[in-house]
Design a protein around this motif. Sequence first.
Motif, mmCIF file in Angstrom:
data_model
loop_
_atom_site.group_PDB
_atom_site.id
_atom_site.type_symbol
_atom_site.label_atom_id
_atom_site.label_comp_id
_atom_site.label_asym_id
_atom_site.label_seq_id
_atom_site.Cartn_x
_atom_site.Cartn_y
_atom_site.Cartn_z
ATOM 1 N N HIS A 19 0.855 -1.188 0.000
ATOM 2 C CA HIS A 19 0.000 0.000 0.000
ATOM 3 C C HIS A 19 0.891 1.238 0.000
ATOM 4 O O HIS A 19 2.097 1.158 0.242
ATOM 5 C CB HIS A 19 -0.983 -0.010 1.178
ATOM 6 C CG HIS A 19 -0.335 0.037 2.526
ATOM 7 N ND1 HIS A 19 -0.001 1.207 3.158
ATOM 8 C CD2 HIS A 19 0.034 -0.962 3.364
ATOM 9 C CE1 HIS A 19 0.552 0.941 4.326
ATOM 10 N NE2 HIS A 19 0.590 -0.379 4.480
ATOM 11 N N ASP A 20 0.299 2.346 -0.321
ATOM 12 C CA ASP A 20 0.982 3.640 -0.392
ATOM 13 C C ASP A 20 2.033 3.701 -1.505
ATOM 14 O O ASP A 20 3.008 4.451 -1.405
ATOM 15 C CB ASP A 20 1.612 4.023 0.952
ATOM 16 C CG ASP A 20 0.570 4.244 2.030
ATOM 17 O OD1 ASP A 20 -0.569 4.621 1.683
ATOM 18 O OD2 ASP A 20 0.882 4.044 3.209
ATOM 19 N N ASP A 22 3.032 4.931 -5.267
ATOM 20 C CA ASP A 22 2.587 5.937 -6.226
ATOM 21 C C ASP A 22 1.999 5.235 -7.433
ATOM 22 O O ASP A 22 2.538 4.213 -7.886
ATOM 23 C CB ASP A 22 3.761 6.814 -6.668
ATOM 24 C CG ASP A 22 4.257 7.748 -5.563
ATOM 25 O OD1 ASP A 22 3.444 8.101 -4.677
ATOM 26 O OD2 ASP A 22 5.435 8.109 -5.595
ATOM 27 N N PRO A 23 0.890 5.748 -7.970
ATOM 28 C CA PRO A 23 0.299 5.118 -9.154
ATOM 29 C C PRO A 23 1.275 5.125 -10.332
ATOM 30 O O PRO A 23 2.063 6.054 -10.492
ATOM 31 C CB PRO A 23 -0.910 6.002 -9.466
ATOM 32 C CG PRO A 23 -1.203 6.730 -8.197
ATOM 33 C CD PRO A 23 0.112 6.893 -7.506
ATOM 34 N N THR A 24 1.215 4.061 -11.129
ATOM 35 C CA THR A 24 2.019 4.019 -12.349
ATOM 36 C C THR A 24 1.304 4.824 -13.430
ATOM 37 O O THR A 24 0.092 5.010 -13.385
ATOM 38 C CB THR A 24 2.235 2.568 -12.807
ATOM 39 O OG1 THR A 24 0.966 1.909 -12.891
ATOM 40 C CG2 THR A 24 3.132 1.807 -11.842
ATOM 41 N N LYS A 25 2.096 5.269 -14.408
ATOM 42 C CA LYS A 25 1.551 6.061 -15.516
ATOM 43 C C LYS A 25 2.077 5.489 -16.824
ATOM 44 O O LYS A 25 3.222 5.042 -16.888
ATOM 45 C CB LYS A 25 1.973 7.514 -15.381
ATOM 46 C CG LYS A 25 1.469 8.174 -14.131
ATOM 47 C CD LYS A 25 2.000 9.571 -13.984
ATOM 48 C CE LYS A 25 1.537 10.124 -12.644
ATOM 49 N NZ LYS A 25 2.267 11.275 -12.214
ATOM 50 N N LYS A 48 1.146 -3.044 -12.461
ATOM 51 C CA LYS A 48 0.707 -1.658 -12.457
ATOM 52 C C LYS A 48 0.026 -1.349 -11.128
ATOM 53 O O LYS A 48 -0.445 -2.260 -10.437
ATOM 54 C CB LYS A 48 -0.267 -1.416 -13.605
ATOM 55 C CG LYS A 48 0.352 -1.646 -14.965
ATOM 56 C CD LYS A 48 0.077 -0.463 -15.810
ATOM 57 C CE LYS A 48 0.760 -0.634 -17.152
ATOM 58 N NZ LYS A 48 1.475 0.550 -17.514
ATOM 59 N N GLY A 50 -2.883 1.417 -9.445
ATOM 60 C CA GLY A 50 -3.892 2.436 -9.696
ATOM 61 C C GLY A 50 -3.852 3.545 -8.661
ATOM 62 O O GLY A 50 -2.956 3.623 -7.808
ATOM 63 N N GLU A 51 -4.850 4.386 -8.726
ATOM 64 C CA GLU A 51 -4.933 5.572 -7.859
ATOM 65 C C GLU A 51 -5.014 5.248 -6.372
ATOM 66 O O GLU A 51 -4.668 6.072 -5.534
ATOM 67 C CB GLU A 51 -6.130 6.438 -8.270
ATOM 68 C CG GLU A 51 -5.981 7.071 -9.638
ATOM 69 C CD GLU A 51 -4.761 7.989 -9.741
ATOM 70 O OE1 GLU A 51 -4.485 8.761 -8.792
ATOM 71 O OE2 GLU A 51 -4.087 7.935 -10.780
ATOM 72 N N THR A 52 -5.456 4.043 -6.018
ATOM 73 C CA THR A 52 -5.556 3.678 -4.597
ATOM 74 C C THR A 52 -4.189 3.472 -3.961
ATOM 75 O O THR A 52 -4.063 3.520 -2.747
ATOM 76 C CB THR A 52 -6.354 2.374 -4.405
ATOM 77 O OG1 THR A 52 -5.646 1.298 -5.023
ATOM 78 C CG2 THR A 52 -7.762 2.497 -4.977
ATOM 79 N N GLY A 53 -3.161 3.194 -4.789
ATOM 80 C CA GLY A 53 -1.827 2.921 -4.255
ATOM 81 C C GLY A 53 -1.668 1.534 -3.674
ATOM 82 O O GLY A 53 -0.657 1.206 -3.078
#
Length: 96
Positions: A19-20, A22-25, A48, A50-53
């Motif tokens: 957890h925590d 950073d989201p991949t791009k 990958k 997502g936004e939840t980390g």
Amino acid sequence: GPAGLAAVGADGTMAVAMHDLDPTKGDEVYEAWMIGSDGVPIALGGFKVGETGIAYFRGSGVPAEPGVILALTREPRAGATVPSSDPVSAGTTISG
């Protein structure tokens, strides 16, 4: 920073929950690595985030013995054969 838990089974399978992160791009991935006593990183696979980390990863080929380092790096694309940066998270296996 990122935190999580990894477990290695007697058959060499591995499960990681983090957890925590950073989201991949774009093409970015987090790559899981195993580093044994020889100090050579071996890629276990990428994933990958997502936004939840939050991320989960399953892999195999990890020796079920104490002292193996499991690490995560953030890579510009999947398929890395050597880490391109320092780990964002790392830990050492212990016997349980």
